[in-house]
Design a protein around this motif. Structure first.
Motif, PDB file in Angstrom:
ATOM      1  N   UNK A  17      50.130  21.964  14.720  1.00 58.74           N
ATOM      2  CA  UNK A  17      50.164  23.420  14.626  1.00 58.74           C
ATOM      3  C   UNK A  17      51.052  23.761  13.442  1.00 58.74           C
ATOM      4  N   UNK A  18      50.482  24.496  12.489  1.00 61.40           N
ATOM      5  CA  UNK A  18      51.249  24.869  11.305  1.00 61.40           C
ATOM      6  C   UNK A  18      52.190  26.036  11.576  1.00 61.40           C
ATOM      7  N   UNK A  19      51.829  26.901  12.522  1.00 61.44           N
ATOM      8  CA  UNK A  19      52.684  28.042  12.811  1.00 61.44           C
ATOM      9  C   UNK A  19      52.404  28.640  14.169  1.00 61.44           C
ATOM     10  N   UNK A  20      53.451  29.221  14.757  1.00 54.09           N
ATOM     11  CA  UNK A  20      53.336  29.923  16.031  1.00 54.09           C
ATOM     12  C   UNK A  20      54.176  31.189  15.950  1.00 54.09           C
ATOM     13  N   UNK A  21      53.605  32.303  16.384  1.00 52.08           N
ATOM     14  CA  UNK A  21      54.310  33.571  16.464  1.00 52.08           C
ATOM     15  C   UNK A  21      54.301  34.031  17.910  1.00 52.08           C
ATOM     16  N   UNK A  22      55.375  34.673  18.334  1.00 48.94           N
ATOM     17  CA  UNK A  22      55.402  35.209  19.690  1.00 48.94           C
ATOM     18  C   UNK A  22      56.282  34.407  20.612  1.00 48.94           C
ATOM     19  N   UNK A  23      55.882  34.324  21.868  1.00 48.80           N
ATOM     20  CA  UNK A  23      56.690  33.698  22.921  1.00 48.80           C
ATOM     21  C   UNK A  23      57.026  32.241  22.573  1.00 48.80           C
ATOM     22  N   UNK A  42      57.974  22.015   8.840  1.00 42.82           N
ATOM     23  CA  UNK A  42      58.259  23.006   9.858  1.00 42.82           C
ATOM     24  C   UNK A  42      57.192  23.196  10.917  1.00 42.82           C
ATOM     25  N   UNK A  43      56.126  22.416  10.881  1.00 38.11           N
ATOM     26  CA  UNK A  43      55.076  22.529  11.885  1.00 38.11           C
ATOM     27  C   UNK A  43      55.429  21.782  13.156  1.00 38.11           C
ATOM     28  N   UNK A  44      54.478  21.757  14.075  1.00 41.15           N
ATOM     29  CA  UNK A  44      54.671  21.082  15.355  1.00 41.15           C
ATOM     30  C   UNK A  44      53.519  20.134  15.630  1.00 41.15           C
ATOM     31  N   UNK A  45      53.792  19.064  16.364  1.00 41.02           N
ATOM     32  CA  UNK A  45      52.745  18.199  16.896  1.00 41.02           C
ATOM     33  C   UNK A  45      52.783  18.383  18.407  1.00 41.02           C
ATOM     34  N   UNK A  46      51.641  18.735  18.973  1.00 36.72           N
ATOM     35  CA  UNK A  46      51.539  18.961  20.406  1.00 36.72           C
ATOM     36  C   UNK A  46      50.663  17.862  20.988  1.00 36.72           C
ATOM     37  N   UNK A  47      51.194  17.146  21.971  1.00 33.80           N
ATOM     38  CA  UNK A  47      50.443  16.087  22.648  1.00 33.80           C
ATOM     39  C   UNK A  47      49.850  16.678  23.919  1.00 33.80           C
ATOM     40  N   UNK A  48      48.510  16.659  23.995  1.00 27.49           N
ATOM     41  CA  UNK A  48      47.786  17.282  25.090  1.00 27.49           C
ATOM     42  C   UNK A  48      47.068  16.244  25.932  1.00 27.49           C
ATOM     43  N   UNK A  49      47.111  16.442  27.231  1.00 26.16           N
ATOM     44  CA  UNK A  49      46.357  15.603  28.156  1.00 26.16           C
ATOM     45  C   UNK A  49      44.932  16.143  28.216  1.00 26.16           C
ATOM     46  N   UNK A  50      43.968  15.266  28.156  1.00 26.25           N
ATOM     47  CA  UNK A  50      42.579  15.713  28.216  1.00 26.25           C
ATOM     48  C   UNK A  50      42.080  15.677  29.649  1.00 26.25           C
ATOM     49  N   UNK A  51      41.016  16.423  29.886  1.00 23.48           N
ATOM     50  CA  UNK A  51      40.357  16.345  31.182  1.00 23.48           C
ATOM     51  C   UNK A  51      40.848  17.297  32.243  1.00 23.48           C
ATOM     52  N   UNK A  52      41.646  18.301  31.896  1.00 23.09           N
ATOM     53  CA  UNK A  52      42.044  19.288  32.894  1.00 23.09           C
ATOM     54  C   UNK A  52      40.901  20.274  33.074  1.00 23.09           C
ATOM     55  N   UNK A  53      40.564  20.572  34.329  1.00 25.12           N
ATOM     56  CA  UNK A  53      39.387  21.388  34.601  1.00 25.12           C
ATOM     57  C   UNK A  53      39.684  22.837  34.941  1.00 25.12           C
ATOM     58  N   UNK A  54      40.898  23.187  35.255  1.00 23.76           N
ATOM     59  CA  UNK A  54      41.215  24.552  35.656  1.00 23.76           C
ATOM     60  C   UNK A  54      41.248  25.462  34.439  1.00 23.76           C
ATOM     61  N   UNK A  55      40.212  26.283  34.281  1.00 21.09           N
ATOM     62  CA  UNK A  55      40.166  27.225  33.175  1.00 21.09           C
ATOM     63  C   UNK A  55      40.515  28.612  33.686  1.00 21.09           C
ATOM     64  N   UNK A  56      41.365  29.344  32.951  1.00 18.77           N
ATOM     65  CA  UNK A  56      41.718  30.683  33.398  1.00 18.77           C
ATOM     66  C   UNK A  56      40.519  31.632  33.277  1.00 18.77           C
TER      67      UNK A  56
END
Length: 117
Positions: A17-23, A42-56
């Protein structure tokens, strides 16, 4: 000698992620996020788990206020970055052409409106 592994490691996906604004705690409260680390320039690396099924469940109509969170980065967008349990409405854009030097894989931008806590 072979030993059975009591826990099977789950696959993780790294997204820059090159940039984040807000919370500022938005990424830490995403269900799929396992780790957030610093990246180049100044960017971020986010490690995400795959396969989560609960979508809002999202509202189709954009709220009449500024989004609480905006994210952008290079490459293809990752839906796990916007699957927040409090997400009310999400807009995600992708520019596949990008820039030959700065973003050869394209750019993505996401705006996220959150429900009140």
């Amino acid at each position: 000698m072979n030993h059975a592994h009591p826990v099977t490691a789950k696959p993780l996906t790294a997204v820059e992620i090159d940039g984040i604004l807000g919370k500022p705690d938005y990424l830490d409260t995403l269900p799929a996020v396992r780790h957030v680390g610093a990246c180049r320039e100044g960017g971020l690396v986010v490690w995400l788990e795959s396969g989560l099924d609960d979508e809002p469940t999202l509202d189709e109509v954009r709220p009449d206020r500024a989004p609480e969170v905006e994210l952008h980065g290079q490459g293809a967008p990752c839906s796990a970055l916007v699957d927040h349990p409090r997400a009310q409405h999400v807009e995600m854009f992708f520019d596949g052409l990008g820039d030959p030097e700065c973003a050869p894989r394209g750019w993505w931008h996401a705006r996220i409106w959150l429900r009140a806590a």
